[in-house]
Scaffold this active site. Structure first.
Site, PDB file in Angstrom:
ATOM      1  N   ARG A  46      13.172 -19.957   9.017  1.00  0.00           N
ATOM      2  CA  ARG A  46      13.445 -21.181   8.244  1.00  0.00           C
ATOM      3  C   ARG A  46      12.126 -21.880   7.930  1.00  0.00           C
ATOM      4  O   ARG A  46      11.932 -22.439   6.852  1.00  0.00           O
ATOM      5  CB  ARG A  46      14.393 -22.122   9.007  1.00  0.00           C
ATOM      6  CG  ARG A  46      14.559 -23.447   8.285  1.00  0.00           C
ATOM      7  CD  ARG A  46      15.711 -24.351   8.746  1.00  0.00           C
ATOM      8  NE  ARG A  46      16.170 -24.149  10.084  1.00  0.00           N
ATOM      9  CZ  ARG A  46      15.542 -24.608  11.200  1.00  0.00           C
ATOM     10  NH1 ARG A  46      14.420 -25.302  11.094  1.00  0.00           N
ATOM     11  NH2 ARG A  46      16.043 -24.371  12.384  1.00  0.00           N
ATOM     12  N   ASP A 170      11.478 -31.336 -14.299  1.00  0.00           N
ATOM     13  CA  ASP A 170      12.284 -30.113 -14.205  1.00  0.00           C
ATOM     14  C   ASP A 170      11.825 -29.212 -15.348  1.00  0.00           C
ATOM     15  O   ASP A 170      12.120 -29.473 -16.520  1.00  0.00           O
ATOM     16  CB  ASP A 170      13.772 -30.475 -14.317  1.00  0.00           C
ATOM     17  CG  ASP A 170      14.693 -29.256 -14.228  1.00  0.00           C
ATOM     18  OD1 ASP A 170      14.221 -28.128 -14.481  1.00  0.00           O
ATOM     19  OD2 ASP A 170      15.887 -29.445 -13.942  1.00  0.00           O
TER      20      ASP A 170
HETATM   21  C1  LIG Z   1      20.393 -24.359 -13.518  1.00  0.00           C
HETATM   22  C2  LIG Z   1      19.592 -25.587 -13.581  1.00  0.00           C
HETATM   23  C3  LIG Z   1      19.411 -26.402 -12.452  1.00  0.00           C
HETATM   24  C4  LIG Z   1      20.069 -26.114 -11.124  1.00  0.00           C
HETATM   25  O1  LIG Z   1      19.598 -24.941 -10.550  1.00  0.00           O
HETATM   26  P1  LIG Z   1      20.493 -23.940  -9.629  1.00  0.00           P
HETATM   27  O2  LIG Z   1      19.563 -22.839  -9.358  1.00  0.00           O
HETATM   28  O3  LIG Z   1      21.698 -23.577 -10.429  1.00  0.00           O
HETATM   29  O4  LIG Z   1      20.868 -24.737  -8.408  1.00  0.00           O
HETATM   30  C5  LIG Z   1      18.602 -27.524 -12.584  1.00  0.00           C
HETATM   31  N1  LIG Z   1      18.021 -27.843 -13.766  1.00  0.00           N
HETATM   32  C6  LIG Z   1      18.184 -27.091 -14.867  1.00  0.00           C
HETATM   33  C7  LIG Z   1      17.513 -27.492 -16.125  1.00  0.00           C
HETATM   34  C8  LIG Z   1      18.974 -25.953 -14.825  1.00  0.00           C
HETATM   35  O5  LIG Z   1      19.148 -25.217 -15.934  1.00  0.00           O
END
Ligand SMILES: *Cc1c(COP(=O)(O)O)cnc(C)c1O
Length: 379
Positions: A46, A170
């Site tokens: 972990r 993101d």
């Molecule tokens: C898919 C996605 C997420 C979440 O990610 P997971 O791997 O599905 O938990 C977050 N932000 C964006 C822009 C995504 O396309």
């Protein structure tokens, strides 16, 4: 090292045991100690695992950060970022947001006393009025999902610096091939590595990348304390995916352009959302902060007919109707009945998610086959 070389060599060492060129899959939970505390840097998986560590070094390298962290999903990575906060803290977030991020913010972290402001950030100057003495984090997604809005990372970073607030981006849609938020002044980059980074629709994974050591230490603590890590097998697959990220993205971009232009010329199509078009409201910002425009496209058919949109996604053959994006294969999606179905019609239409909106993740197949597929489905 330049980017394409980094995807293959960045942060990587040949395995010290036998010289394996690819990092072995260290499928182990624990590590032998010669005396209590006498170990080779690994105690428990972990906390650290050599395969995951090789991946974390690759993450740091391709985003031009100093520290990378791998998680069991994109949402687990976002969850770790939110755990930097305390009750009473405030977050300013993009309003056209990945649905799962919105759900995590509103259904989990609001309950823990964190306040979220969901703000249209197409004009970065909008953000400042929401900053209070409690604001700790600005959360940006660009290009946004599914409307392909573009947010100016550099301008947002200037606001964040002025008010001593963290800026997280993101970067799932753009990938570091197209956009490197840390270079533009962001403090933290997050990925759903499930998408373009993995690139083959065969794993679920999240990533965080930062430059600052103190911030990295807090996140490593949360990663270990909360424990949402990914396993060694998935770490290996993601490392393998990263090695072809640049060639895949190049083709995603070429095919994306061809599909966007085909749709824009189609007599039955009302509107195509793709940041590469000159009439996209933030095309100039996209041009400045991205090296190209990517393979994610949304479009609306004339008449905005729900049933016709369903018929088109059902008829597509090469574009598989499915959640997710960023794999080598082309996918289609109908946000109004899939990802955004839980949002009331008036609410979703305010941000542009109308009944006939279709989202495409354009893959790396032959351009002609993709366009023929759209032609037979749209008619
Ligand atoms: C898919 C996605 C997420 C979440 O990610 P997971 O791997 O599905 O938990 C977050 N932000 C964006 C822009 C995504 O396309």
């Amino acid at each position: 090292m330049k980017f394409n070389t980094k995807t293959i060599h960045g942060g990587q060492k040949h395995d010290p045991a036998y010289g394996a060129v690819m990092p072995p899959i260290y499928q182990t939970s624990t590590y032998a100690q010669t005396t209590p505390g006498g170990h080779k840097g690994f105690e428990y998986s972990r906390t650290h695992n050599p395969t995951r560590q090789a991946l974390e070094h690759a993450f740091a390298s391709i985003e031009n950060g100093n520290y990378g962290l791998a998680f069991g999903s994109g949402l687990a990575a976002i969850d770790a970022v939110m755990k930097l906060l305390q009750p009473g803290d405030e977050v300013i977030s993009t309003n056209d947001l990945y649905g799962g991020s919105y759900r995590l913010f509103t259904k989990i972290f609001e309950g823990f006393g964190i306040k979220f402001h969901f703000v249209g950030m197409e004009n970065a100057a909008n953000i400042e009025q929401y900053i209070t003495k409690n604001t700790k984090l600005i959360w940006v997604e660009t290009p946004t999902n599914p409307m392909m809005n573009i947010i100016d990372i550099k301008a947002t970073a200037a606001i964040a610096k002025k008010h001593r607030v963290l800026l997280a981006v993101d970067n799932t849609f753009a990938t570091p091939y197209l956009q490197q938020p840390l270079n533009l002044g962001a403090d933290l980059v997050m990925h759903s590595a499930t998408k373009y980074i993995g690139g083959h629709s065969d794993l679920v994974m999240g990533a965080l990348i930062v430059k600052d050591k103190a911030l990295a230490d807090r996140l490593y603590f949360i990663q270990n304390a909360s424990g949402a890590v990914c396993g060694p097998q998935d770490s290996f697959l993601a490392l393998r995916g990263i090695k072809t990220l640049h060639v895949r993205m190049q083709r995603h971009c070429e095919n994306g352009k061809a599909v966007a232009e085909y749709l824009a010329d189609h007599p039955k199509i009302e509107k195509v959302y793709w940041p590469g078009f000159e009439d996209h409201p933030n095309h100039d910002i996209a041009k400045a902060q991205m090296s190209y425009f990517g393979g994610m496209i949304s479009f609306v058919t004339k008449g905005n007919d729900y049933d016709e949109a369903i018929r088109i996604v059902e008829k597509l053959k090469i574009f598989t109707l499915a959640e997710s994006l960023g794999g080598v294969e082309s996918l289609s999606g109908h946000p109004a009945s899939m990802t955004h179905a839980s949002i009331p019609k008036e609410e979703r239409e305010k941000t542009g998610v109308v009944d006939a909106l279709i989202r495409l993740s354009v893959g790396i197949e032959d351009e002609e086959d993709l366009i023929n597929d759209l032609e037979q489905a749209i008619g």
